[in-house]
Design a protein around this motif. Structure first.
Motif, short mmCIF file in Angstrom:
data_model
loop_
_atom_site.label_atom_id
_atom_site.label_comp_id
_atom_site.label_asym_id
_atom_site.label_seq_id
_atom_site.Cartn_x
_atom_site.Cartn_y
_atom_site.Cartn_z
N LEU A 1 0.81 -1.23 0.00
CA LEU A 1 0.00 0.00 0.00
C LEU A 1 0.84 1.27 0.00
CD1 LEU A 1 -2.63 -1.14 2.66
CD2 LEU A 1 -2.98 -0.96 0.20
N GLY A 2 2.16 1.12 0.12
CA GLY A 2 3.03 2.29 0.17
C GLY A 2 2.88 3.07 1.47
N LEU A 3 2.64 2.36 2.57
CA LEU A 3 2.38 3.02 3.86
C LEU A 3 3.47 2.79 4.90
CD1 LEU A 3 -1.47 2.36 4.14
CD2 LEU A 3 -0.31 4.50 3.57
N CYS A 4 4.65 2.37 4.49
CA CYS A 4 5.76 2.23 5.44
C CYS A 4 6.27 3.62 5.82
CB CYS A 4 6.93 1.45 4.82
SG CYS A 4 6.59 -0.28 4.52
N VAL A 5 6.72 3.76 7.05
CA VAL A 5 7.42 4.96 7.46
C VAL A 5 8.84 4.81 6.90
CG1 VAL A 5 8.28 6.30 9.41
CG2 VAL A 5 6.03 5.18 9.55
N LYS A 6 9.24 5.73 6.03
CA LYS A 6 10.54 5.59 5.35
C LYS A 6 11.62 6.32 6.13
CE LYS A 6 8.67 4.62 0.91
NZ LYS A 6 8.80 3.26 0.69
#
Length: 150
Positions: free
Chosen positions: A121-126
């Motif tokens: 979902l592209g929801l990692c904390v980068k």
């Protein structure tokens, strides 16, 4: 007792096939797919970790990526996309060791599912890991104890 590789591949395919809307929410159909493969309690726990922004993707300047999930008692390192193994993912938490590796009662722990979903979902904390931070971290980790030479 390991679960069958076919069942693990099926779970991976389900996760890889999930759709989400423009707001990064899973579609109704995607939620039904998850419910077909995983228990409700595991799905809810994984989604809760994502909602609380507890899945971190750390990357180095040379492209190494590591995932960490802040659990209820510790931070766990999660490895996804493993190749040449029977397991496509691994977590350092005790639940993964017991329910996945020892008893084979689960396909994955909540940390692995949260990581797989957050990546999808592209929801990692980068987080970018700088060379200075890495050098300091390594030097602290490998420093001998104060009384090592006594």
């Amino acid at each position: 007792m390991l679960l069958s590789p076919e069942l693990l591949r099926l779970a991976d395919k389900v996760i890889d096939s999930l759709d989400f809307d423009s707001s990064q929410y899973l579609t109704e159909e995607s939620l039904h797919k998850l419910h077909d493969v995983f228990p409700d309690v595991l799905i809810l726990a994984a989604l809760d970790l994502i909602d609380q922004r507890k899945v971190t993707e750390s990357s180095t300047p040379w492209g190494f990526v590591e995932y960490e999930v802040l659990g209820s008692t510790a931070t766990h390192i999660v490895y996804i996309g493993l190749s040449n193994t029977l397991m496509s993912s691994y977590c350092t938490c005790p639940a993964f060791n017991f329910t996945v590796l020892e008893t084979g009662k689960s396909l994955m722990c909540k940390h692995v599912l949260a990581t797989r979903l957050a990546v999808r979902l592209g929801l990692c904390v980068k987080q970018q890991i700088s060379l200075d931070y890495l050098a300091t971290s390594i030097s602290q980790r490998y420093q001998p104890p104060d009384n090592a030479y006594l």
